[in-house]
Design a protein around this motif. Structure first.
Motif, PDB file in Angstrom:
ATOM      1  N   ILE A 154      15.432  38.221  85.281  1.00 49.27           N
ATOM      2  CA  ILE A 154      15.801  37.755  83.939  1.00 49.27           C
ATOM      3  C   ILE A 154      14.897  38.333  82.859  1.00 49.27           C
ATOM      4  N   GLU A 155      13.614  38.547  83.161  1.00 52.68           N
ATOM      5  CA  GLU A 155      12.637  38.837  82.120  1.00 52.68           C
ATOM      6  C   GLU A 155      12.958  40.094  81.314  1.00 52.68           C
ATOM      7  N   GLY A 247      31.499  48.843  87.096  1.00 52.65           N
ATOM      8  CA  GLY A 247      30.852  48.764  88.393  1.00 52.65           C
ATOM      9  C   GLY A 247      30.276  47.383  88.651  1.00 52.65           C
ATOM     10  N   LEU A 248      29.474  47.277  89.686  1.00 52.24           N
ATOM     11  CA  LEU A 248      28.905  45.989  90.093  1.00 52.24           C
ATOM     12  C   LEU A 248      27.764  45.613  89.155  1.00 52.24           C
ATOM     13  N   THR A 249      27.904  44.458  88.532  1.00 49.53           N
ATOM     14  CA  THR A 249      26.995  44.033  87.473  1.00 49.53           C
ATOM     15  C   THR A 249      26.430  42.658  87.788  1.00 49.53           C
ATOM     16  N   CYS A 250      25.195  42.428  87.383  1.00 55.31           N
ATOM     17  CA  CYS A 250      24.570  41.110  87.531  1.00 55.31           C
ATOM     18  C   CYS A 250      24.750  40.333  86.234  1.00 55.31           C
ATOM     19  N   VAL A 251      25.228  39.100  86.350  1.00 52.47           N
ATOM     20  CA  VAL A 251      25.391  38.248  85.173  1.00 52.47           C
ATOM     21  C   VAL A 251      24.726  36.899  85.430  1.00 52.47           C
ATOM     22  N   PHE A 252      24.312  36.277  84.338  1.00 50.99           N
ATOM     23  CA  PHE A 252      23.694  34.947  84.392  1.00 50.99           C
ATOM     24  C   PHE A 252      24.725  33.914  83.960  1.00 50.99           C
ATOM     25  N   VAL A 253      24.996  32.957  84.839  1.00 54.60           N
ATOM     26  CA  VAL A 253      26.013  31.938  84.583  1.00 54.60           C
ATOM     27  C   VAL A 253      25.330  30.592  84.376  1.00 54.60           C
ATOM     28  N   PHE A 292      26.423  35.992  81.234  1.00 52.89           N
ATOM     29  CA  PHE A 292      25.728  36.886  80.315  1.00 52.89           C
ATOM     30  C   PHE A 292      25.015  37.989  81.095  1.00 52.89           C
ATOM     31  N   LEU A 293      25.139  39.195  80.589  1.00 50.58           N
ATOM     32  CA  LEU A 293      24.633  40.378  81.262  1.00 50.58           C
ATOM     33  C   LEU A 293      23.145  40.271  81.584  1.00 50.58           C
ATOM     34  N   ILE A 294      22.801  40.656  82.801  1.00 45.61           N
ATOM     35  CA  ILE A 294      21.406  40.835  83.208  1.00 45.61           C
ATOM     36  C   ILE A 294      21.212  42.314  83.533  1.00 45.61           C
ATOM     37  N   GLY A 295      20.265  42.940  82.866  1.00 44.17           N
ATOM     38  CA  GLY A 295      20.046  44.374  83.085  1.00 44.17           C
ATOM     39  C   GLY A 295      21.102  45.213  82.398  1.00 44.17           C
ATOM     40  N   GLU A 296      21.610  46.215  83.111  1.00 44.61           N
ATOM     41  CA  GLU A 296      22.596  47.130  82.552  1.00 44.61           C
ATOM     42  C   GLU A 296      23.928  46.965  83.270  1.00 44.61           C
ATOM     43  N   PRO A 297      25.048  47.168  82.557  1.00 40.99           N
ATOM     44  CA  PRO A 297      26.350  47.106  83.229  1.00 40.99           C
ATOM     45  C   PRO A 297      26.424  48.125  84.356  1.00 40.99           C
ATOM     46  N   ALA A 303      19.413  45.290  89.242  1.00 38.44           N
ATOM     47  CA  ALA A 303      18.955  44.120  88.499  1.00 38.44           C
ATOM     48  C   ALA A 303      18.514  42.999  89.421  1.00 38.44           C
ATOM     49  N   ILE A 304      19.139  42.924  90.578  1.00 33.32           N
ATOM     50  CA  ILE A 304      18.883  41.802  91.471  1.00 33.32           C
ATOM     51  C   ILE A 304      17.822  42.098  92.520  1.00 33.32           C
ATOM     52  N   ILE A 305      17.458  43.366  92.686  1.00 34.25           N
ATOM     53  CA  ILE A 305      16.641  43.749  93.840  1.00 34.25           C
ATOM     54  C   ILE A 305      15.253  43.122  93.806  1.00 34.25           C
TER      55      ILE A 305
END
Length: 558
Positions: A154-155, A247-253, A292-297, A303-305
């Motif tokens: 998240i940071e 592509g595969l994206t990390c989002v914050f719900v 909400f987007l975390i990192g880059e689309p 982003a999750i690693i």
């Protein structure tokens, strides 16, 4: 009524007296009694945290805390999909005992203290605090771990971090899902796995349509959502923007949206799990859910690693914590139980088993704390390279050792160990989840290969780590030589590497643990561990120690 002469024994006045049973292991200081952990804290530069750890040790060893740990696993969570009028509710109800347990862990910084106060040794201190709580009640450790790990993902996204990181750093615990107003604290869960994909997260079918800015609207399902009562979740979805696949994206719900409404977060049912009963895992569906987007689309895995690396570390710590509980309960029983005219702890066959279990715990604990040290704020580039490889290596091996370790300790208690009124039955059911969560054995072993092939520096850093104890043990030196030769051979023969991934991971892990034992454990303990795991007299079962081992001295230290 039958009368008896004076002095005649009354037959049937009592059916039996309870004899030769150890007292309840309660109201103990779990930190003070854990000499290897205390020594490791000083060895890894976190001695400044010992006062807090002693206070936590007294708490988790107390009768009320132990009772809450028991109740939280007996009165398991309940899902409420709808309220009495049929409106969507999507809440999980926990027994009050669970809330008391997790509130104490959060109050003592078992979640994010290392982030909130990043001084030298902070991650080591946080790891020790996490282990003390997970030793007695492991289920609550899931959201505690994910909240700690989520900070790393998240940071770098200020549109989420600015609001949420202060809440994650809070030491308050508020279990309510509040709509009318915000709350000062938050816990984080995650939802990655889908039924058709499992560990292959790219096979997910959850989609996210861009709403402009950093917002997406999600549609899909997740087969495993960890800690569904949390305030926010990290989710993977295939996103689109303007009709273009990203592509595969990390989002914050978040569960509660910025304007105060509940987000769509449909809890379908809770999993009926083998263990980890106090912690809920759910199947959930998204239908117009806002994230909400975390990192880059399109860079969701990237982003999750870092979060995954830290939750894998906590799998090692959680397994080590379980090993400590198993050792503590088994030794306690053996010291208070007599058989064949001698205490169990003094009988050589039992002493050897207890000593071997204790060595396994210490090696696992040292691996976990060394990994935590590699995540410190001041970690060097070499530390970062080392943790890329040492984390999956340790996660693979330590977590694989957990279930058998729990079983062997359970057997030390005989029939009592097999009953649910003693904690080792619960521990035996608990340990397998650490080997499955965040990647089961094959996934982790293949990640070891990936780290070696994609990041040459990680292998070099690992070799440097082992070189710190070169010459200290001829047995270990020979093992390291064989292991590095295997590594080089597999690098030259990539087609063979997957079939040997488990062998390589095991060999690397044992070398890592043995080196740590040489640096941080007493000489006898280190030499015995190395000979029992790598020497010619090694055995397949616990309790097979080299001839001449002073097993009683090892047990006494634990």
């Amino acid at each position: 009524m039958t009368s008896f002469a004076r002095g005649q024994r009354v037959i049937g006045a009592a059916t039996h007296y309870v004899e030769n049973q150890p007292p309840w292991r309660v109201d103990v200081d779990e930190y003070a009694l854990n000499a290897p952990l205390g020594a490791a804290m000083r060895g890894f530069g976190a001695e400044w945290a010992e006062d807090d750890l002693r206070a936590a040790g007294v708490l988790v060893g107390s009768g009320p805390f132990q009772r809450d740990a028991h109740l939280a696993n007996v009165h398991t969570p309940l899902a409420h999909a709808h309220d009495r009028w049929g409106f969507r509710l999507d809440e999980v109800e926990y027994d009050p005992s669970y809330h008391r347990v997790i509130a104490e862990a959060v109050a003592r910084g078992a979640h994010t203290s290392a982030w909130a106060d990043p001084r030298p040794g902070a991650h080591v201190a946080r790891a020790a605090m996490f282990m003390l709580f997970a030793q007695v009640e492991p289920g609550h450790a899931c959201p505690v771990s994910m909240t700690h790990a989520a900070v790393a993902s998240i940071e770098g996204s200020p549109w989420v971090a600015d609001e949420w990181l202060p809440r994650l750093y809070s030491r308050e615990y508020d279990p309510r899902l509040i709509v009318d107003g915000g709350k000062a604290s938050a816990l984080i869960g995650m939802a990655m796995t889908e039924k058709q994909g499992g560990s292959d997260v790219r096979a997910g079918t959850t989609v996210g349509e861009s709403m402009g800015g950093h917002a997406y609207q999600l549609t899909g399902h997740k087969w495993f959502c960890s800690a569904p009562m949390s305030d926010g979740f990290l989710v993977l979805a295939h996103t689109r923007s303007g009709g273009v696949d990203e592509g595969l994206t990390c989002v914050f719900v978040p569960r509660i949206l910025p304007h105060g409404m509940r987000n769509v977060f449909r809890i379908q049912r809770l999993k009926d799990k083998l263990g980890n009963r106090s912690n809920a895992s759910a199947e959930v569906e998204f239908d117009g859910t806002i994230g909400f987007l975390i990192g880059e689309p399109g860079r969701g895995v990237r982003a999750i690693i870092e979060m995954v690396q830290r939750t894998r570390l906590d799998c090692v710590l959680g397994t080590a914590a379980g090993m400590r509980q198993s050792v503590a309960e088994a030794v306690w029983h053996a010291r208070g139980r007599e058989a064949f005219a001698a205490l169990l702890v003094d009988q050589p066959a039992m002493t050897a088993v207890l000593a071997d279990l204790a060595l396994e715990y210490e090696a696992a604990m040292l691996a976990g704390l060394r990994l935590a040290q590699l995540f410190e704020a001041e970690a060097s580039d070499r530390d970062v390279a080392l943790r890329r490889l040492a984390t999956p290596v340790s996660k693979y091996w330590v977590c694989k050792r957990g279930p058998h370790h729990a079983y062997e300790a359970l057997e030390c208690l005989g029939g009592n160990g097999y009953t649910e009124t003693f904690p080792l039955a619960r521990r035996y059911r608990e340990q397998p989840v650490m080997a499955i969560w965040e990647g089961s054995g094959n996934v982790i072993a293949l990640d070891v290969l990936r780290a070696l092939t994609r990041d040459r520096e990680s292998g070099e850093a690992f070799a440097d780590e082992l070189a710190t104890t070169a010459g200290s043990s001829a047995i270990l030196d020979r093992h390291v030589e064989r292991t590095l030769a295997l590594l080089q051979r597999l690098a030259a023969e990539p087609d063979e590497a997957p079939s040997q991934a488990r062998r390589l991971s095991e060999d690397l892990a044992l070398a890592f643990q043995a080196s740590l034992m040489l640096r941080h454990a007493p000489g006898q303990d280190a030499d015995t561990f190395i000979a029992a795991r790598l020497g010619e007299e090694r055995g397949a079962q616990y309790g097979v120690l080299p001839s001449g081992t002073d097993a009683a001295a090892i047990v006494a230290r634990h």
